[in-house]
Design an enzyme around this catalytic site. Sequence first.
Site, short mmCIF file in Angstrom:
data_model
loop_
_atom_site.label_atom_id
_atom_site.label_comp_id
_atom_site.label_asym_id
_atom_site.label_seq_id
_atom_site.Cartn_x
_atom_site.Cartn_y
_atom_site.Cartn_z
N HIS A 4 30.64 76.96 -29.20
CA HIS A 4 30.87 78.39 -29.77
C HIS A 4 32.19 79.17 -29.28
O HIS A 4 32.82 78.65 -28.42
CB HIS A 4 29.48 79.17 -29.08
CG HIS A 4 28.08 79.16 -29.56
ND1 HIS A 4 27.28 78.11 -28.83
CD2 HIS A 4 27.46 79.45 -30.87
CE1 HIS A 4 26.08 78.23 -29.73
NE2 HIS A 4 26.36 79.00 -30.96
N LYS A 31 14.46 77.91 -36.45
CA LYS A 31 14.00 79.05 -35.37
C LYS A 31 12.95 79.87 -35.92
O LYS A 31 12.19 80.43 -35.41
CB LYS A 31 15.18 79.61 -34.97
CG LYS A 31 16.14 78.83 -34.10
CD LYS A 31 15.35 78.39 -32.75
CE LYS A 31 16.07 77.47 -32.09
NZ LYS A 31 15.24 76.94 -30.83
N TYR A 84 19.61 75.88 -39.03
CA TYR A 84 19.26 76.25 -37.68
C TYR A 84 18.36 77.57 -37.88
O TYR A 84 17.34 77.31 -37.10
CB TYR A 84 20.63 76.44 -36.95
CG TYR A 84 20.28 76.87 -35.49
CD1 TYR A 84 19.93 76.07 -34.41
CD2 TYR A 84 20.54 78.40 -35.04
CE1 TYR A 84 19.59 76.44 -33.25
CE2 TYR A 84 19.96 78.49 -34.19
CZ TYR A 84 19.81 77.81 -32.81
OH TYR A 84 19.43 78.33 -31.21
N GLY A 127 18.53 77.12 -20.48
CA GLY A 127 17.51 76.31 -19.39
C GLY A 127 18.21 76.68 -17.74
O GLY A 127 17.31 76.82 -16.82
N GLY A 169 14.58 71.82 -21.33
CA GLY A 169 16.04 71.93 -21.77
C GLY A 169 16.61 72.70 -20.51
O GLY A 169 17.56 73.54 -20.67
N SER A 178 17.08 83.04 -31.93
CA SER A 178 18.43 83.38 -31.87
C SER A 178 18.68 84.53 -33.08
O SER A 178 17.91 84.68 -33.83
CB SER A 178 19.37 82.20 -32.74
OG SER A 178 20.59 82.60 -33.10
N SER A 179 19.69 85.29 -32.80
CA SER A 179 19.89 86.39 -33.82
C SER A 179 20.19 85.95 -35.16
O SER A 179 20.11 86.80 -35.94
CB SER A 179 20.96 87.45 -33.09
OG SER A 179 22.31 86.57 -33.07
N CYS A 180 20.60 84.81 -35.43
CA CYS A 180 21.03 84.31 -36.56
C CYS A 180 19.71 84.04 -37.55
O CYS A 180 19.78 83.80 -38.43
CB CYS A 180 21.97 82.71 -36.57
SG CYS A 180 21.06 81.51 -35.91
N LEU A 224 25.25 84.01 -26.71
CA LEU A 224 25.21 83.72 -25.26
C LEU A 224 26.33 82.94 -24.60
O LEU A 224 27.21 82.28 -25.40
CB LEU A 224 23.97 82.95 -24.85
CG LEU A 224 22.82 83.50 -25.23
CD1 LEU A 224 21.67 82.55 -25.21
CD2 LEU A 224 22.43 84.88 -24.55
P1 GDP Z 1 28.24 82.27 -34.90
O1 GDP Z 1 28.11 83.47 -34.04
O2 GDP Z 1 27.26 81.48 -35.17
O3 GDP Z 1 29.22 82.61 -36.00
O4 GDP Z 1 28.97 81.48 -33.75
P2 GDP Z 1 30.60 81.09 -33.01
O5 GDP Z 1 30.35 81.29 -31.59
O6 GDP Z 1 30.80 79.55 -33.61
O7 GDP Z 1 31.45 81.82 -33.79
C1 GDP Z 1 31.53 83.02 -33.93
C2 GDP Z 1 33.04 83.48 -34.49
O8 GDP Z 1 34.07 83.51 -33.62
C3 GDP Z 1 33.23 83.21 -35.86
O9 GDP Z 1 33.82 84.03 -36.78
C4 GDP Z 1 34.39 82.07 -35.83
O10 GDP Z 1 34.99 81.82 -36.90
C5 GDP Z 1 35.03 82.83 -34.51
N1 GDP Z 1 35.95 81.84 -33.76
C6 GDP Z 1 37.20 81.92 -33.68
N2 GDP Z 1 37.84 80.94 -32.96
C7 GDP Z 1 36.68 80.01 -32.68
C8 GDP Z 1 36.71 78.99 -31.88
O11 GDP Z 1 37.56 78.42 -31.41
N3 GDP Z 1 35.34 78.16 -32.03
C9 GDP Z 1 34.24 78.81 -32.65
N4 GDP Z 1 33.20 78.10 -32.57
N5 GDP Z 1 34.44 79.95 -33.41
C10 GDP Z 1 35.63 80.43 -33.29
#
Ligand code: GDP
Length: 315
Positions: free
Chosen positions: A186, A147, A143, A24, A18, A114-116, A173
Amino acid sequence: MTQDILYPLDDKRIWVAGHTGLVGASLVRALQDRGIEPLTVPRGQLDLRRQTETQDWINAHKPDVIILAAATVGGIAANMARPAEFIYDNLMIEANVIHGAYMAGVEKMLCLGSSCIYPKDALNPITEDMLLSGALEPSNAPYALAKIAGIELCQSYRRQYGCDFITAMPCNLYGPGDNFDVQGGHVIPALMRRAHAAKLSGEKALEVWGTGTPRREFLYASDLARGLLTLLEHYSGADPVNIGAGIDITIADLAAAIAAAVGFDGDLVFDATKPDGVHQKLLDSSVMRGLRWAPQVGLAQGLQETYRWFLDEYA
Ligand code: GDP
């Protein structure tokens, strides 16, 4: 302190599976900084979801060490839209690479989680022993389950066959090379890209998904990579090891920091119809701190460097 090193990496054949992803690519750079050129293979030449292909590749290239950074990953919307891919791809990749490593007699392996993986109601900061103590956050349960299976695989191969397979659980990250897709990425790359577009088009408002109240912990990818090499050299055990920045931040404050890094000076508008995900996931990274690893890049600096990369390589 060299006398502590359980497993020195110098002179080892190390496969970064990866190598084009956020983690990676950072690992490849961290290894090259130490004068180690890792083995890599393009995705088009090896599909890790295929068992025979994967086994044949490992047998042919004979790595001493495998770092499994290959995974199907994405932000909250991607996890919710493509749950089958997130569970299937990750289960297959882990099963094939872990079993392949065992069959080929690989000396050491590090699998990324992952922390999830931790329960949605886990007490924060989350210690490793919270694993499987409660229900998962539904938005990324497929997911997370894959993991968790990766951890159980490594533990089982250690118990039955004595394989030195370890697992690391990073917090959220970010960094250069991240996936800047607005829907699939993310929060940091997705919001950074949308803030950049809003700045260029002179928009007055930037939409932020959710309520802005969830808290997340963000680690810069190069700090993670250094930590993973530390772990490989200094740790051998069945328990997963958390690796995080040590502080968390609300999504509202994060959005403001992204706007500042990008130079967007309009308003932030929160869209509460979009999912928040888990309320908080801050890791207890005491085990890593005990190995004398600490992050070096703070959020403001990391966001600036990520934005510079986005401007140079992506925008
Ligand atoms: P998570 O940690 O698995 O929830 O991963 P994310 O990075 O996708 O989201 C983190 C938090 O950011 C969540 O509460 C989302 O609702 C919020 N968030 C706000 N704006 C955005 C966006 O544009 N994209 C994503 N992915 N998350 C967002």
